[in-house]
Design a protein around this motif. Structure first.
Motif, short mmCIF file in Angstrom:
data_model
loop_
_atom_site.label_atom_id
_atom_site.label_comp_id
_atom_site.label_asym_id
_atom_site.label_seq_id
_atom_site.Cartn_x
_atom_site.Cartn_y
_atom_site.Cartn_z
N ALA A 231 0.97 -1.07 0.07
CA ALA A 231 0.06 -0.07 0.03
C ALA A 231 0.89 1.24 -0.06
CB ALA A 231 -0.86 0.05 1.30
N GLN A 232 0.49 2.17 -1.03
CA GLN A 232 1.36 3.53 -0.71
C GLN A 232 0.58 4.41 -0.16
OE1 GLN A 232 2.70 4.91 -5.05
NE2 GLN A 232 3.74 6.58 -3.94
N HIS A 233 1.27 5.39 0.53
CA HIS A 233 0.38 6.41 1.26
C HIS A 233 0.58 7.76 1.17
CE1 HIS A 233 -0.62 2.83 3.53
NE2 HIS A 233 0.74 2.55 4.16
N LEU A 234 1.92 8.12 0.63
CA LEU A 234 2.42 9.35 0.31
C LEU A 234 3.13 9.29 -1.02
CD1 LEU A 234 4.60 10.27 3.31
CD2 LEU A 234 2.26 10.81 2.89
N ALA A 235 2.78 10.71 -1.86
CA ALA A 235 3.43 10.53 -2.93
C ALA A 235 4.91 10.71 -2.86
CB ALA A 235 3.00 11.89 -3.83
N LEU A 236 5.90 10.09 -3.63
CA LEU A 236 7.40 10.26 -3.28
C LEU A 236 7.80 11.62 -3.23
CD1 LEU A 236 8.04 7.04 -5.49
CD2 LEU A 236 8.25 7.15 -3.03
N LYS A 237 7.23 12.44 -4.03
CA LYS A 237 7.66 13.83 -3.84
C LYS A 237 7.42 14.51 -2.48
CE LYS A 237 3.38 16.02 -5.59
NZ LYS A 237 3.30 16.87 -4.13
N ASP A 238 6.65 13.83 -1.67
CA ASP A 238 6.26 14.67 -0.17
C ASP A 238 7.22 13.80 0.74
OD1 ASP A 238 4.30 15.78 -1.55
OD2 ASP A 238 2.90 14.50 -1.36
N VAL A 239 7.53 14.30 1.89
CA VAL A 239 8.21 13.86 2.84
C VAL A 239 7.45 13.29 4.08
CG1 VAL A 239 10.13 14.78 4.48
CG2 VAL A 239 9.97 15.83 2.35
N GLY A 240 7.80 11.92 4.40
CA GLY A 240 7.05 11.31 5.61
C GLY A 240 7.82 11.64 6.82
N TRP A 241 7.23 11.39 8.07
CA TRP A 241 7.70 11.51 9.23
C TRP A 241 8.00 10.14 9.57
CZ3 TRP A 241 3.82 15.57 11.34
CH2 TRP A 241 3.73 16.72 10.53
N HIS A 242 9.21 9.43 9.48
CA HIS A 242 9.17 8.03 9.89
C HIS A 242 10.59 7.66 10.51
CE1 HIS A 242 11.87 7.28 6.34
NE2 HIS A 242 11.12 8.05 5.77
N ALA A 243 11.75 8.39 10.21
CA ALA A 243 12.93 7.88 10.42
C ALA A 243 13.69 8.43 11.82
CB ALA A 243 13.92 8.29 9.30
N GLY A 244 12.97 9.45 12.38
CA GLY A 244 13.56 10.09 13.55
C GLY A 244 14.54 11.07 13.24
N ASN A 245 15.07 11.51 12.32
CA ASN A 245 16.03 12.45 11.78
C ASN A 245 15.78 13.15 10.51
OD1 ASN A 245 18.22 13.21 10.36
ND2 ASN A 245 19.69 12.09 11.48
#
Length: 625
Positions: free
Chosen positions: A304-318
């Motif tokens: 399942a894809q949730h974000l367009a790849l051009k956008d920035v997710g909040w996942h890595a803690g950095n």
């Protein structure tokens, strides 16, 4: 679960497992190649000592009994990191996810119950005995064939629909992708020695053409349509994460961007959800939660894809890594040490990563394909809270074979660089704290090696002053990354002595057992760096931010804060690449106020410890190892 009966207890002699497949196939009228092919895609024929997979699947046939697995396994989420990792906004923490109740479990997580009804075998037998487990899987395939109104043909080509049904997928694209993978295994053949020491072979049938038209009769739904960015080789649907404002200047759960025009995408981060599939989807659709680009389902490899790849997710803690990465969450609500991932998910994930790497020019190496546990803390105070998934049980060696980049020697003996690569199944270091603090975890294959202060297994483990500012020794806790080197990571050699190799690690010499007759690392080529002449040490950073003069008016200057470690004169570290300092300023819901700040200060990414780090180019000199 360490006390669970061995799933290999009924395999006392060589060839027993092969015969069990043959007997079950004959009993239920399933072609042996079909039964072997399905089992290979689920477990690669491994029994996993009776332990469940991350989605509660047992044995070589991955018969799912998530009710039992949920009751026996702990749920935890290590660390308390700010998933966004940017001081320009308040922290956004994910927190532990609630596991599903038994009533919430879909049929695909309860196939063991059905197998018990069909085979007459008890649930306990199906969970812990390979012969019974294989019979249960064969019974499920035979039932799927009958329910489709098809005869128990001896021709594997006539079983495409039954194999698709076995996947448990509720959409046609995922069921087809799963069946295609199974029949690809049957066409090409396979052979390996399992975790129970059993040699199993599936003879190739290169001319096999399955009856794919059978899929239409299964009545499966079409996946949700949308702007998915996936290769054709994976089943992918669009389940968007919300971009929503909810008061007091707060919003979630990601930032709009314009990558790669605004910023390059340099990293892919591998995560483990520590939540069920359904719970994972609910969380990523919550604007007050955090976000990532893709989720992958364990049972069948569905994406399942949730974000367009051009956008920035909040996942890595950095925030620096978030702004320049794609996050992949792999389903797993069980964090037990002996949980395991299906071959279907490994393959689907590898195809997706190959696609993303090709699209953005991301090198297929461990300085760019990161585990969440390889992402550094941004500043000293954030180090201890960083997450440690997917942990020491993710099979990086197998994953990189699927990526088409197997970890093999690239230099002659006694090279200046080594790449960690223990033999996964036979490498079983003791870990603790999986279920109870201090208690030993169940034995399990691992892609990690342990690092000591001297060439002896009795020597203390090396220290990580970021994790333990008081200078205490590292531990063997499953979430302690302070003295751990992982498969695929490359390090500069500091010394070799008596079957042990020392590498430079976190500013110190770290030893691991690496005897010539059973190497746990391979010799490699590489570029390394060391402090410039005249410098006793140089600082190390968790992010590559620009110099103060690069920030335009209205954008607050971000501190270039060194971590507590030092890179000392005479030490060398493997270089992953270089980048100019960069900061994505995105503190508001309205993206018109977003700015990418670029500086002139250049940084090198290095393999510094278990996590990567950055150093300033002006502080070091670079050379071939």
């Amino acid at each position: 679960m360490s006390g669970a009966p061995s799933a290999t207890a009924d395999e006392p002699v060589a060839g027993a497992l092969q015969r069990q497949f043959a007997a079950a196939a004959e009993r239920y009228g399933v072609p042996p190649g079909v039964l072997l092919g399905v089992s290979y895609l689920q477990s690669r024929w491994d029994g996993h000592a009776g332990a469940p997979s991350v989605t509660g699947g047992y044995g070589p046939m991955h018969l799912t009994d998530a009710v039992t697995a949920l009751a026996e396994a702990p749920h935890h989420s290590e660390g308390g990191e700010d998933a966004r990792g940017d001081e320009a906004r308040g922290p956004r923490t994910a927190g532990p996810a609630r596991g599903p109740s038994a009533a919430e479990l879909p049929p695909r997580l309860r196939t063991l119950e059905r197998a018990a009804e069909l085979s007459g075998r008890s649930p306990e037998e199906l969970r812990t005995g390979t012969a019974a487990n294989i019979e249960g899987g064969a019974a499920l395939l035979a039932a799927a064939q009958r329910e489709a109104g098809l005869p128990a043909s001896a021709d594997p080509a006539d079983w495409y629909g039954a194999v698709a049904r076995y996947s448990g997928a509720d959409d046609a694209a995922t069921a087809a992708a799963y069946a295609d993978d199974v029949f690809d295994v049957i066409r090409t053949g396979a052979a390996r020695t399992t975790d129970g020491g059993q040699a199993v072979t599936l003879a190739a049938e290169p001319s096999l053409v399955p009856a794919k038209a059978q899929l239409r009769a299964l009545g499966l739904r079409a996946p949700a349509k949308g702007p998915v960015e996936c290769p054709r080789t994976v089943a992918c649907e669009w389940i968007p994460a919300p971009y929503a404002e909810f008061g007091d200047g707060d919003y979630g759960n990601h930032d709009l961007g314009d990558r790669p025009s605004s910023q390059s995408i340099d990293y892919i981060v591998i995560h483990d959800t520590e939540a069920s599939w359904d719970t994972t989807l609910k969380l990523v659709q919550d604007p007050t939660y955090v976000s990532w680009q893709y989720s992958l389902r364990s049972s069948d490899g569905h994406v399942a894809q949730h974000l367009a790849l051009k956008d920035v997710g909040w996942h890595a803690g950095n925030w620096f890594v978030n702004a320049k990465s794609v996050g992949l969450e792999h389903e797993g609500f069980l964090t037990s040490p002996d949980s395991w991932y299906t071959e279907a998910m490994y393959r689907s994930s590898a195809r997706l990563v190959r696609y993303l790497a090709g699209r953005y020019g991301i090198p297929l190496d461990r300085l760019h394909i990161l585990g969440h546990d390889n992402v550094p803390g941004t500043v000293t105070s954030s180090i201890r809270g960083m997450h440690t998934d997917p942990g020491p049980y993710w099979d990086w060696a197998h994953y990189f074979r699927l990526l088409g980049r197997p970890i093999t020697p690239s230099a002659g003996p006694d090279a200046g660089v080594v790449t960690i690569r223990p033999e996964y199944e036979g490498n079983r270091p003791v870990y603790t704290g999986c279920a109870t603090a201090g208690a030993a975890c169940a034995p399990h294959g691992s892609g990690a090696v342990r690092l000591h202060t001297a060439p002896s297994a009795d020597a203390p483990l090396v220290k990580d002053i970021g994790l333990r500012p008081g200078g205490q020794d590292s531990t063997v806790d499953v979430n302690d990354t302070g003295a751990r080197a992982s498969t695929g990571q490359s390090f500069a050699v500091a010394e070799r002595r008596g079957g042990w190799t020392a590498i430079w690690y976190l500013g110190q010499k770290a030893w691991f057992h690496d005897p010539r007759e059973a190497r746990t690392a391979v010799d490699a080529r590489g570029t390394v760096l060391t402090p410039k002449e005249g410098l006793e040490s140089v600082p190390v950073y968790g992010r590559a931010y620009p110099e103060a003069s690069a920030y335009p008016a209205g954008v607050p200057v971000q501190a270039v804060s060194p971590l507590p470690y030092r890179l000392l004169a005479g030490q060398r570290y493997v270089v992953g690449g270089s980048t100019l300092g960069e900061y994505f300023f995105a503190p508001t819901f309205d993206p018109t106020g977003h700015t990418v700040v670029r500086g002139q200060e250049r940084y090198y990414e290095i393999q510094f410890g278990h996590r990567v780090a950055f150093v300033k180019a002006t502080d070091v000199r670079v050379s071939r190892a």
